[in-house]
Write a protein that holds these residues in place. Structure first.
Motif, PDB file in Angstrom:
ATOM      1  N   LYS A  92      -2.840   0.565  -4.187  1.00 46.00           N
ATOM      2  CA  LYS A  92      -2.163  -0.631  -3.532  1.00 46.00           C
ATOM      3  C   LYS A  92      -3.101  -2.279  -4.050  1.00 46.00           C
ATOM      4  CE  LYS A  92      -7.837  -0.234  -2.123  1.00 46.00           C
ATOM      5  NZ  LYS A  92      -8.584   0.007  -0.916  1.00 46.00           N
ATOM      6  N   GLU A 126     -16.273   3.818  -3.364  1.00 44.53           N
ATOM      7  CA  GLU A 126     -14.775   4.087  -3.308  1.00 44.53           C
ATOM      8  C   GLU A 126     -13.971   4.114  -4.725  1.00 44.53           C
ATOM      9  OE1 GLU A 126     -10.385   1.793  -2.303  1.00 44.53           O
ATOM     10  OE2 GLU A 126     -12.790   0.818  -2.236  1.00 44.53           O
ATOM     11  N   ILE A 159     -12.013   3.394  -7.558  1.00 46.81           N
ATOM     12  CA  ILE A 159     -11.354   2.505  -8.149  1.00 46.81           C
ATOM     13  C   ILE A 159     -10.842   2.310  -9.730  1.00 46.81           C
ATOM     14  CG2 ILE A 159     -11.494   0.871  -5.860  1.00 46.81           C
ATOM     15  CD1 ILE A 159     -12.552  -0.872  -7.820  1.00 46.81           C
ATOM     16  N   LYS A 164      -8.464   0.004 -11.975  1.00 44.24           N
ATOM     17  CA  LYS A 164      -7.989  -1.574 -11.431  1.00 44.24           C
ATOM     18  C   LYS A 164      -6.410  -1.149 -13.041  1.00 44.24           C
ATOM     19  CE  LYS A 164     -10.734  -4.026 -10.497  1.00 44.24           C
ATOM     20  NZ  LYS A 164     -11.999  -5.851 -10.857  1.00 44.24           N
ATOM     21  N   MET A 181      -4.687  -1.764  -8.002  1.00 42.25           N
ATOM     22  CA  MET A 181      -5.255  -0.717  -8.447  1.00 42.25           C
ATOM     23  C   MET A 181      -4.913   0.707  -7.710  1.00 42.25           C
ATOM     24  SD  MET A 181      -8.715  -1.545  -5.957  1.00 42.25           S
ATOM     25  CE  MET A 181      -8.630  -3.424  -6.594  1.00 42.25           C
ATOM     26  N   SER A 219      -6.714   3.316  -5.688  1.00 39.53           N
ATOM     27  CA  SER A 219      -7.715   4.131  -5.063  1.00 39.53           C
ATOM     28  C   SER A 219      -8.451   5.817  -4.496  1.00 39.53           C
ATOM     29  CB  SER A 219      -8.262   3.588  -3.683  1.00 39.53           C
ATOM     30  OG  SER A 219      -9.289   3.486  -3.181  1.00 39.53           O
ATOM     31  N   ASP A 220      -9.376   6.413  -4.418  1.00 42.74           N
ATOM     32  CA  ASP A 220      -9.383   7.525  -3.422  1.00 42.74           C
ATOM     33  C   ASP A 220      -9.607   6.984  -2.455  1.00 42.74           C
ATOM     34  OD1 ASP A 220     -11.931   7.251  -4.243  1.00 42.74           O
ATOM     35  OD2 ASP A 220     -13.206   8.815  -4.300  1.00 42.74           O
ATOM     36  N   GLU A 221     -10.324   5.941  -1.977  1.00 41.31           N
ATOM     37  CA  GLU A 221     -10.286   5.514  -1.036  1.00 41.31           C
ATOM     38  C   GLU A 221     -11.111   6.383   0.269  1.00 41.31           C
ATOM     39  OE1 GLU A 221      -7.102   5.159   1.761  1.00 41.31           O
ATOM     40  OE2 GLU A 221      -6.950   2.986   0.690  1.00 41.31           O
ATOM     41  N   ASP A 272     -16.937   3.137  -9.667  1.00 42.83           N
ATOM     42  CA  ASP A 272     -18.198   2.629  -8.038  1.00 42.83           C
ATOM     43  C   ASP A 272     -17.912   2.339  -7.220  1.00 42.83           C
ATOM     44  OD1 ASP A 272     -19.157   4.027  -5.923  1.00 42.83           O
ATOM     45  OD2 ASP A 272     -20.366   5.517  -6.782  1.00 42.83           O
ATOM     46  N   ARG A 273     -17.256   1.450  -6.417  1.00 40.78           N
ATOM     47  CA  ARG A 273     -17.321   0.597  -5.571  1.00 40.78           C
ATOM     48  C   ARG A 273     -17.775   0.824  -4.381  1.00 40.78           C
ATOM     49  NH1 ARG A 273     -12.092  -3.240  -4.032  1.00 40.78           N
ATOM     50  NH2 ARG A 273     -11.460  -1.884  -3.304  1.00 40.78           N
ATOM     51  N   GLU A 310      -4.750  -5.845  -4.557  1.00 39.08           N
ATOM     52  CA  GLU A 310      -5.433  -6.325  -3.469  1.00 39.08           C
ATOM     53  C   GLU A 310      -5.500  -8.069  -4.803  1.00 39.08           C
ATOM     54  OE1 GLU A 310      -9.562  -4.828  -3.627  1.00 39.08           O
ATOM     55  OE2 GLU A 310      -8.937  -3.241  -2.472  1.00 39.08           O
ATOM     56  N   ARG A 345       0.608  -0.676  -0.247  1.00 34.81           N
ATOM     57  CA  ARG A 345      -0.395   0.273  -0.253  1.00 34.81           C
ATOM     58  C   ARG A 345       0.600   1.257   0.012  1.00 34.81           C
ATOM     59  NH1 ARG A 345      -4.613   2.283   1.649  1.00 34.81           N
ATOM     60  NH2 ARG A 345      -4.641   3.752   3.105  1.00 34.81           N
TER      61      ARG A 345
END
Length: 258
Positions: free
Chosen positions: A47, A98, A100, A102, A54, A56-58, A94-95, A49, A27
């Motif tokens: 990070k 979050e 993301i 990939k 991927m 991410s904006d977390e 849009d998860r 996974e 990360r």
């Protein structure tokens, strides 16, 4: 691919100001020069996974926007359209809040560029108010060019280096690499159409080799006399009358020159 190599790819493809710092197992925090319109930096984490690397904006982007805009207003109307367009254009997922992206085929730099542009584009909703919904045409116009033309071929806000030292006749985007460079104008008002008309007339007076391309947000919104003068320097075959209706055709048209 080592993290040093990944950082170098970020620098080579995006900006020399990119920095990558470890922030736990597999990360890393990615620091970029990109900001929202209110001046705050976007947040990006690289990070790993189970499915691979991927970006991410977390959840930071939506959280940042809801400081100034209620969640109910953020996800409806013009604001929601801006968000959905950015996600679709740059292939961001849009998860559950979050965002993301990939990384595929080890193309880390390309992934970072697309992800950062998507976050900045989503930040455009900060420019909107309930009383005055500003047009996002220019940003959409530039995004379309980035999607269809290699970056090294484009010069935004171009001025003739010899004949226009004071920058009186700017071109929204000059696409080079051909005997007759393509001069592209994004036209969203009578004033913009007049300025483009004057510039194209001057370039013809200088006997400068070029092909014009006028892309209107909505040609019908401009006055008849202004359009008549523009048509005299840019024939209809080099025009698209409605950006949002002609978006696919514009991409095909640009492709024939690349």
């Amino acid at each position: 691919m080592s993290i040093k190599s990944i950082e170098q790819d970020f620098i080579d493809k995006v900006s020399a100001k990119i920095r990558v710092l470890p922030d736990g197992r597999d990360r890393f925090r990615v620091f970029t020069p990109f900001r929202f319109d209110d001046g705050d930096h976007i947040t990006i984490v690289l990070k790993k996974e189970r499915t691979g690397w991927m970006l991410s904006d977390e959840g930071h982007t939506y959280m940042h926007l809801t400081y100034d805009i209620s969640e109910k207003k953020l996800f409806r109307g013009r604001r929601h359209k801006i968000i959905l367009n950015a996600l679709s254009t740059f292939k961001v997922e849009d998860r559950f809040g979050e965002l993301i992206f990939k990384v595929r085929d080890a193309r880390f730099g390309d992934a970072l560029y697309s992800f950062a542009q998507a976050l900045v584009k989503i930040g455009d909703v900060l420019c909107l108010s309930t009383q005055n919904v500003q047009s996002t045409f220019i940003n959409d116009f530039q995004t379309l060019l980035y999607e269809n033309v290699p970056v090294p071929r484009m010069n935004f806000n171009w001025r003739h280096p010899d004949n226009d030292t004071e920058g009186i006749y700017p071109v929204d985007c000059r696409i080079n690499g051909m005997p007759q460079p393509l001069l592209v104008y994004g036209l969203h008002s009578n004033t913009r159409v007049r300025d483009a008309t004057i510039a194209l007339q001057q370039f013809k007076a200088w006997e400068m080799p070029f092909l014009p391309l006028g892309i209107f947000e909505d040609r019908k919104a401009n006055s008849r006399n202004v359009l008549a003068r523009f048509d005299a320097v840019c024939e209809k075959q080099f025009q698209f009358p409605c950006f949002y209706e002609n978006r696919e055709e514009i991409g095909v048209y640009l492709g024939q020159y690349i």
